[in-house]
Design a protein around this motif. Structure first.
Motif: not given
Length: 123
Positions: A11-38
């Protein structure tokens, strides 16, 4: 980076849909982990269609050599208790969102056709 893809179901979605839409099927949590090497910030993304988590990071310059469309994808796995709590609030908050501009236009045009069809049928 314009679209994110669920690596389990595709399933693909644009960032506009993910961040602003009531119909989004993809959610992003603002809890990143940091890869140490880069120092890459890796975010979890939850697909509501297949209930899987895909970890991803923005890599617009393809520094890793593994980026697809400016995004590097990592593990994909079935949602577990730890990640479920990250996305519970975001999923509940979808009710408070509206439609994006493109969705508003699309649905408005759809309703115009439906109303015109009903008028034609009853006349």
């Amino acid at each position: 980076m314009k679209k994110l893809i669920c690596k389990k179901c595709g399933h693909k979605e644009t960032l506009e849909d993910i961040n602003l839409s009531i119909n989004t099927k993809i959610l992003i949590a603002q809890i990143p982990r940091v890869r140490e090497k880069d120092g890459l910030h890796i975010y979890p993304m939850c697909c509501l269609k297949c209930n899987h988590i895909t970890e991803w990071a923005a890599d617009p310059n393809n520094n890793s050599g593994k980026a697809i469309g400016g995004v590097e994808y990592f593990k994909t796995f079935k949602i577990n208790k730890k990640f479920k709590q990250y996305f519970e609030f975001i999923e509940n908050d979808l009710v408070n969102r509206g439609y994006t501009k493109s969705q508003t236009i699309k649905y408005s045009i759809g309703w115009i056709f439906i109303i015109a069809g009903l008028i034609a049928i009853f006349n």
